[in-house]
Design a protein around this motif. Sequence first.
Motif, PDB file in Angstrom:
ATOM      1  N   SER A  55      14.198 -40.247  -1.004  1.00 47.21           N
ATOM      2  CA  SER A  55      13.572 -41.337  -1.723  1.00 47.21           C
ATOM      3  C   SER A  55      12.047 -41.173  -1.685  1.00 47.21           C
ATOM      4  CB  SER A  55      13.986 -42.663  -1.084  1.00 47.21           C
ATOM      5  OG  SER A  55      13.354 -43.726  -1.749  1.00 47.21           O
ATOM      6  N   GLY A  56      11.501 -40.627  -2.763  1.00 52.00           N
ATOM      7  CA  GLY A  56      10.060 -40.432  -2.848  1.00 52.00           C
ATOM      8  C   GLY A  56       9.547 -39.271  -2.022  1.00 52.00           C
ATOM      9  N   TYR A  57      10.429 -38.407  -1.542  1.00 51.12           N
ATOM     10  CA  TYR A  57      10.046 -37.299  -0.671  1.00 51.12           C
ATOM     11  C   TYR A  57      10.605 -35.987  -1.220  1.00 51.12           C
ATOM     12  CZ  TYR A  57       9.829 -34.425   3.544  1.00 51.12           C
ATOM     13  OH  TYR A  57       9.579 -33.423   4.435  1.00 51.12           O
ATOM     14  N   THR A  58       9.779 -34.927  -1.220  1.00 47.07           N
ATOM     15  CA  THR A  58      10.210 -33.610  -1.680  1.00 47.07           C
ATOM     16  C   THR A  58       9.670 -32.544  -0.735  1.00 47.07           C
ATOM     17  OG1 THR A  58      10.097 -34.367  -3.970  1.00 47.07           O
ATOM     18  CG2 THR A  58      10.188 -31.990  -3.620  1.00 47.07           C
ATOM     19  N   ASP A  59      10.530 -31.610  -0.345  1.00 42.72           N
ATOM     20  CA  ASP A  59      10.141 -30.490   0.499  1.00 42.72           C
ATOM     21  C   ASP A  59      10.852 -29.247  -0.026  1.00 42.72           C
ATOM     22  OD1 ASP A  59       9.497 -28.663   2.449  1.00 42.72           O
ATOM     23  OD2 ASP A  59      10.370 -29.785   4.108  1.00 42.72           O
ATOM     24  N   PHE A  82       5.860 -19.780   1.132  1.00 44.62           N
ATOM     25  CA  PHE A  82       5.346 -20.675   0.099  1.00 44.62           C
ATOM     26  C   PHE A  82       6.055 -22.012   0.268  1.00 44.62           C
ATOM     27  CE2 PHE A  82       5.596 -16.370  -1.587  1.00 44.62           C
ATOM     28  CZ  PHE A  82       4.268 -16.131  -1.907  1.00 44.62           C
ATOM     29  N   GLY A  83       5.304 -23.092   0.219  1.00 42.40           N
ATOM     30  CA  GLY A  83       5.942 -24.387   0.371  1.00 42.40           C
ATOM     31  C   GLY A  83       5.221 -25.481  -0.387  1.00 42.40           C
ATOM     32  N   TYR A  84       5.987 -26.491  -0.736  1.00 45.54           N
ATOM     33  CA  TYR A  84       5.454 -27.687  -1.391  1.00 45.54           C
ATOM     34  C   TYR A  84       6.090 -28.890  -0.712  1.00 45.54           C
ATOM     35  CZ  TYR A  84       4.783 -31.392  -4.815  1.00 45.54           C
ATOM     36  OH  TYR A  84       4.467 -32.574  -5.415  1.00 45.54           O
ATOM     37  N   LEU A  85       5.262 -29.817  -0.290  1.00 49.76           N
ATOM     38  CA  LEU A  85       5.723 -31.018   0.384  1.00 49.76           C
ATOM     39  C   LEU A  85       5.006 -32.213  -0.239  1.00 49.76           C
ATOM     40  CD1 LEU A  85       7.349 -32.153   2.838  1.00 49.76           C
ATOM     41  CD2 LEU A  85       5.276 -31.842   4.179  1.00 49.76           C
ATOM     42  N   ALA A  86       5.761 -33.230  -0.592  1.00 45.86           N
ATOM     43  CA  ALA A  86       5.147 -34.407  -1.219  1.00 45.86           C
ATOM     44  C   ALA A  86       5.839 -35.678  -0.753  1.00 45.86           C
ATOM     45  CB  ALA A  86       5.237 -34.309  -2.734  1.00 45.86           C
ATOM     46  N   SER A  87       5.031 -36.697  -0.598  1.00 47.17           N
ATOM     47  CA  SER A  87       5.527 -38.036  -0.303  1.00 47.17           C
ATOM     48  C   SER A  87       4.907 -38.958  -1.352  1.00 47.17           C
ATOM     49  CB  SER A  87       5.126 -38.466   1.112  1.00 47.17           C
ATOM     50  OG  SER A  87       5.643 -39.731   1.404  1.00 47.17           O
ATOM     51  N   LYS A  88       5.745 -39.571  -2.156  1.00 45.61           N
ATOM     52  CA  LYS A  88       5.289 -40.367  -3.295  1.00 45.61           C
ATOM     53  C   LYS A  88       4.262 -41.417  -2.867  1.00 45.61           C
ATOM     54  CE  LYS A  88       7.068 -42.994  -7.179  1.00 45.61           C
ATOM     55  NZ  LYS A  88       8.261 -43.561  -7.803  1.00 45.61           N
ATOM     56  N   ASN A  89       3.178 -41.480  -3.609  1.00 42.21           N
ATOM     57  CA  ASN A  89       2.071 -42.421  -3.383  1.00 42.21           C
ATOM     58  C   ASN A  89       1.376 -42.226  -2.039  1.00 42.21           C
ATOM     59  OD1 ASN A  89       2.551 -43.702  -5.875  1.00 42.21           O
ATOM     60  ND2 ASN A  89       4.101 -45.011  -4.932  1.00 42.21           N
ATOM     61  N   TYR A  90       1.531 -41.035  -1.422  1.00 42.66           N
ATOM     62  CA  TYR A  90       0.857 -40.781  -0.158  1.00 42.66           C
ATOM     63  C   TYR A  90       0.133 -39.432  -0.171  1.00 42.66           C
ATOM     64  CZ  TYR A  90      -0.036 -40.554   4.843  1.00 42.66           C
ATOM     65  OH  TYR A  90      -0.634 -40.442   6.057  1.00 42.66           O
ATOM     66  N   TYR A  91       0.856 -38.320  -0.363  1.00 46.44           N
ATOM     67  CA  TYR A  91       0.201 -37.020  -0.375  1.00 46.44           C
ATOM     68  C   TYR A  91       1.047 -35.953  -1.073  1.00 46.44           C
ATOM     69  CZ  TYR A  91       3.299 -35.541   3.406  1.00 46.44           C
ATOM     70  OH  TYR A  91       4.402 -35.240   4.149  1.00 46.44           O
ATOM     71  N   ASN A  92       0.353 -34.849  -1.441  1.00 48.47           N
ATOM     72  CA  ASN A  92       0.952 -33.605  -1.931  1.00 48.47           C
ATOM     73  C   ASN A  92       0.367 -32.492  -1.084  1.00 48.47           C
ATOM     74  OD1 ASN A  92       2.448 -34.579  -4.183  1.00 48.47           O
ATOM     75  ND2 ASN A  92       0.505 -34.836  -5.274  1.00 48.47           N
ATOM     76  N   SER A  93       1.214 -31.577  -0.636  1.00 54.20           N
ATOM     77  CA  SER A  93       0.734 -30.501   0.214  1.00 54.20           C
ATOM     78  C   SER A  93       1.327 -29.167  -0.221  1.00 54.20           C
ATOM     79  CB  SER A  93       1.111 -30.794   1.674  1.00 54.20           C
ATOM     80  OG  SER A  93       0.567 -29.822   2.528  1.00 54.20           O
ATOM     81  N   TYR A  94       0.468 -28.148  -0.281  1.00 55.80           N
ATOM     82  CA  TYR A  94       0.894 -26.787  -0.591  1.00 55.80           C
ATOM     83  C   TYR A  94       0.619 -25.920   0.635  1.00 55.80           C
ATOM     84  CZ  TYR A  94       0.934 -28.404  -5.384  1.00 55.80           C
ATOM     85  OH  TYR A  94       1.204 -29.112  -6.533  1.00 55.80           O
ATOM     86  N   VAL A  95       1.559 -25.043   0.961  1.00 53.81           N
ATOM     87  CA  VAL A  95       1.426 -24.149   2.102  1.00 53.81           C
ATOM     88  C   VAL A  95       1.743 -22.739   1.617  1.00 53.81           C
ATOM     89  CG1 VAL A  95       2.326 -23.566   4.382  1.00 53.81           C
ATOM     90  CG2 VAL A  95       2.150 -25.960   3.707  1.00 53.81           C
ATOM     91  N   TYR A  96       0.878 -21.780   1.956  1.00 54.06           N
ATOM     92  CA  TYR A  96       1.146 -20.400   1.585  1.00 54.06           C
ATOM     93  C   TYR A  96       0.502 -19.467   2.607  1.00 54.06           C
ATOM     94  CZ  TYR A  96      -3.486 -21.173  -0.408  1.00 54.06           C
ATOM     95  OH  TYR A  96      -4.797 -21.512  -0.575  1.00 54.06           O
ATOM     96  N   GLY A  97       1.134 -18.338   2.835  1.00 46.23           N
ATOM     97  CA  GLY A  97       0.595 -17.393   3.803  1.00 46.23           C
ATOM     98  C   GLY A  97       1.586 -16.300   4.122  1.00 46.23           C
ATOM     99  N   GLY A  98       1.408 -15.687   5.276  1.00 47.68           N
ATOM    100  CA  GLY A  98       2.258 -14.579   5.654  1.00 47.68           C
ATOM    101  C   GLY A  98       2.460 -14.495   7.154  1.00 47.68           C
ATOM    102  N   SER A  99       3.302 -13.537   7.544  1.00 46.90           N
ATOM    103  CA  SER A  99       3.585 -13.369   8.962  1.00 46.90           C
ATOM    104  C   SER A  99       3.915 -11.920   9.278  1.00 46.90           C
ATOM    105  CB  SER A  99       4.742 -14.275   9.387  1.00 46.90           C
ATOM    106  OG  SER A  99       5.911 -13.962   8.681  1.00 46.90           O
ATOM    107  N   LEU A 100       3.712 -11.559  10.535  1.00 51.16           N
ATOM    108  CA  LEU A 100       4.111 -10.276  11.092  1.00 51.16           C
ATOM    109  C   LEU A 100       5.262 -10.555  12.046  1.00 51.16           C
ATOM    110  CD1 LEU A 100       0.584  -8.790  11.889  1.00 51.16           C
ATOM    111  CD2 LEU A 100       2.037  -8.299   9.915  1.00 51.16           C
TER     112      LEU A 100
END
Length: 183
Positions: A55-59, A82-100
């Motif tokens: 409800s209003g949340y996406t990951d 790569f990631g996208y996280l959102a909470s309706k009417n609060y925030y949107n967040s993008y995450v990207y990077g790498g690992s060894l």
Amino acid sequence: MNKNQISNVFKSFFVILTLLYSGYSMAQENYTEENTTNFWDKVQFGGGLGLGIGSGYTDISVMPSAIYNVNQIVAVGVGLQFGYLASKNYYNSYVYGGSLITLVNPIPEIQLSAELEQVRVDTRYESNINRPAFSDNYWNTALYLGAGYRTGNVTIGGRFDVLFNDERSLYGSAFMPFVRVYF
């Protein structure tokens, strides 16, 4: 023990473990025709997919990775995240990077792992009654040490971020379970 001492113990354990197993793996290497295989014959691909919708949340997350099997005991590799996280009417967040990634299998059923992850976190907070809109951008570094039970191409276990910081880490806890699959 305080948090820094525990972190130093984990770091020392990781370095010692890596040196022991890398020395052991090289000492056990026999140069026969079996070891002259094609590079790609020793490469495996895998990773993870994540989807959480409420409800209003996406990951949504996509984390492909590839490993090279140095021998039957040690594998090394790289991963992307790569990631996208959102909470309706609060925030949107993008995450990207790498690992060894380093995987050590002292016996076929046990897999020890070390993963150094560097990701960029870009979060935009929406305005509300109590605060104006703002954004937060930073790099997050994590060093995960883990262990799991392995059967075939699947490993189930847990990992611990020895660099975890309550205020800046990407996740809410230093410990997280995992399921790892490589084909």
